[in-house]
Design a protein around this motif. Structure first.
Motif, PDB file in Angstrom:
ATOM      1  N   THR A 197       0.850  -1.193   0.000  1.00 37.24           N
ATOM      2  CA  THR A 197       0.000   0.000   0.000  1.00 37.24           C
ATOM      3  C   THR A 197       0.881   1.237   0.000  1.00 37.24           C
ATOM      4  N   ARG A 198       0.653   2.112  -0.958  1.00 33.90           N
ATOM      5  CA  ARG A 198       1.364   3.395  -1.014  1.00 33.90           C
ATOM      6  C   ARG A 198       0.350   4.505  -0.737  1.00 33.90           C
ATOM      7  N   VAL A 199       0.547   5.194   0.365  1.00 34.92           N
ATOM      8  CA  VAL A 199      -0.380   6.243   0.791  1.00 34.92           C
ATOM      9  C   VAL A 199       0.207   7.608   0.439  1.00 34.92           C
ATOM     10  N   SER A 200      -0.640   8.514  -0.043  1.00 35.51           N
ATOM     11  CA  SER A 200      -0.188   9.852  -0.414  1.00 35.51           C
ATOM     12  C   SER A 200       0.308  10.609   0.805  1.00 35.51           C
ATOM     13  N   GLU A 201       1.065  11.678   0.563  1.00 32.52           N
ATOM     14  CA  GLU A 201       1.644  12.462   1.655  1.00 32.52           C
ATOM     15  C   GLU A 201       0.591  12.984   2.622  1.00 32.52           C
ATOM     16  N   ASP A 202      -0.581  13.354   2.090  1.00 34.22           N
ATOM     17  CA  ASP A 202      -1.620  13.902   2.976  1.00 34.22           C
ATOM     18  C   ASP A 202      -2.496  12.811   3.580  1.00 34.22           C
ATOM     19  N   GLY A 203      -2.213  11.529   3.266  1.00 29.91           N
ATOM     20  CA  GLY A 203      -2.927  10.419   3.879  1.00 29.91           C
ATOM     21  C   GLY A 203      -4.336  10.194   3.388  1.00 29.91           C
ATOM     22  N   THR A 204      -4.702  10.797   2.263  1.00 31.34           N
ATOM     23  CA  THR A 204      -6.087  10.680   1.796  1.00 31.34           C
ATOM     24  C   THR A 204      -6.253   9.698   0.642  1.00 31.34           C
ATOM     25  N   HIS A 205      -5.157   9.364  -0.048  1.00 31.85           N
ATOM     26  CA  HIS A 205      -5.243   8.523  -1.246  1.00 31.85           C
ATOM     27  C   HIS A 205      -4.268   7.359  -1.131  1.00 31.85           C
ATOM     28  N   ALA A 206      -4.663   6.207  -1.685  1.00 27.30           N
ATOM     29  CA  ALA A 206      -3.788   5.040  -1.622  1.00 27.30           C
ATOM     30  C   ALA A 206      -3.820   4.261  -2.926  1.00 27.30           C
ATOM     31  N   ASP A 207      -2.663   3.724  -3.291  1.00 34.66           N
ATOM     32  CA  ASP A 207      -2.559   2.742  -4.360  1.00 34.66           C
ATOM     33  C   ASP A 207      -2.236   1.414  -3.689  1.00 34.66           C
ATOM     34  N   ALA A 208      -3.079   0.427  -3.922  1.00 38.11           N
ATOM     35  CA  ALA A 208      -2.924  -0.845  -3.224  1.00 38.11           C
ATOM     36  C   ALA A 208      -2.748  -1.986  -4.208  1.00 38.11           C
TER      37      ALA A 208
END
Length: 288
Positions: free
Chosen positions: A266-277
């Motif tokens: 899981t890669r979460v965006s810097e602001d913690g709102t978006h993820a690529d899983a």
């Protein structure tokens, strides 16, 4: 698949006074016992054994309140070898003993019968691929954590924090195979495990090299993997990906899950709102 699963649910209802026979339920559903347990747990949100226990004690509770049979007769009717064992199980589900429930007419817990249906919306598809892999090695660090079926797992969060972002970043540079990047590995976990059961959890990278700060390694055997990808709101995108694999992909494809660790990245965006899983699930071709 769901029609056969519902036939298995009917079989459960007809045999609530007997020990659950997962092998027979799997035969009715025309799949392996391992996959049946995994499928049931994913669809129902609770392990098979827990559902059967709740259903058994729901019906037993109704008979306790009705007062037409002795408590021992009710216990035997629903598969308990003694009044003491029945009383312990009854209290664990209903929060009150059977004798007190009968005397006071206490409010009891009711587990409704479950049936399953597939809702096809057609609004989005699933991105997946099937991969044949030789055995590979994951190096990193592992621990034991209590099983949490819903929401964040505090023990996992603390474990990942204890490794640290800088260390995880250094590990990633040593990855030399798929799945790429830092992956989470869940192993030694049965679909029938109740919440709170300790399971193996591992963070690391696929690598044949020695990785600084990675004190443990995990050997994963060869086999077939179904690989799923999802992007969206965090953590919803990750949670829904696991759900959709079992509710949409397995019923529509000629595969079933097989024993082995599940992998996820899981890669979460810097602001913690978006993820690529990305999720890797060990699978095998379904028979017939």
């Amino acid at each position: 698949m769901l029609e056969r699963l519902n036939q298995a649910m009917e079989h459960i209802e007809d045999h609530l006074g007997e020990p659950v026979d997962a092998a027979e339920l799997a035969r009715i559903a025309m799949t392996s016992e391992y996959h049946f347990r995994r499928m049931f747990s994913a669809l129902a949100g609770i392990p098979l054994s827990e559902y059967v226990r709740r259903r058994r004690l729901t019906l037993a509770g109704a008979e306790v309140l009705a007062g037409k049979r002795t408590l021992l007769d009710v216990a035997v009717r629903y598969g308990y070898g003694s009044g003491e064992a029945f009383a312990r199980a009854f209290r664990a589900v209903h929060g009150v003993g059977p004798g007190e429930a009968r005397r006071t007419g206490a409010a009891l817990y009711s587990q409704p019968r479950m049936s399953f249906r597939l809702i096809v919306e057609g609004s989005s598809g699933m991105r997946y691929r099937v991969v044949e892999r030789d055995g590979f090695r994951i190096v990193g660090r592992g621990t034991r954590v209590p099983l949490v079926y819903e929401g964040m797992n505090p023990a996992i969060v603390e474990f990942v924090k204890s490794i640290g972002k800088e260390t995880l970043g250094r590990w990633e540079a040593y990855g030399d195979g798929e799945p790429g990047g830092v992956v989470a590995v869940v192993g030694n976990h049965s679909a029938d495990d109740p919440e709170g059961t300790e399971i193996d959890y591992f963070q690391g990278v696929v690598s044949g090299a020695e990785v600084p700060g990675a004190s443990q390694s995990l050997d994963v055997g060869p086999g077939t993997w179904a690989v799923f990808e999802s992007s969206g709101e965090f953590p919803r995108a990750v949670q829904y990906l696991w759900r959709d694999v079992y509710t949409q992909w397995f019923p529509s494809n000629p595969y079933r899950s097989r024993p082995g660790p599940s992998l996820s990245r899981t890669r979460v965006s810097e602001d913690g709102t978006h993820a690529d899983a990305e999720v890797w699930i060990p699978v095998e071709r379904a028979e017939g």
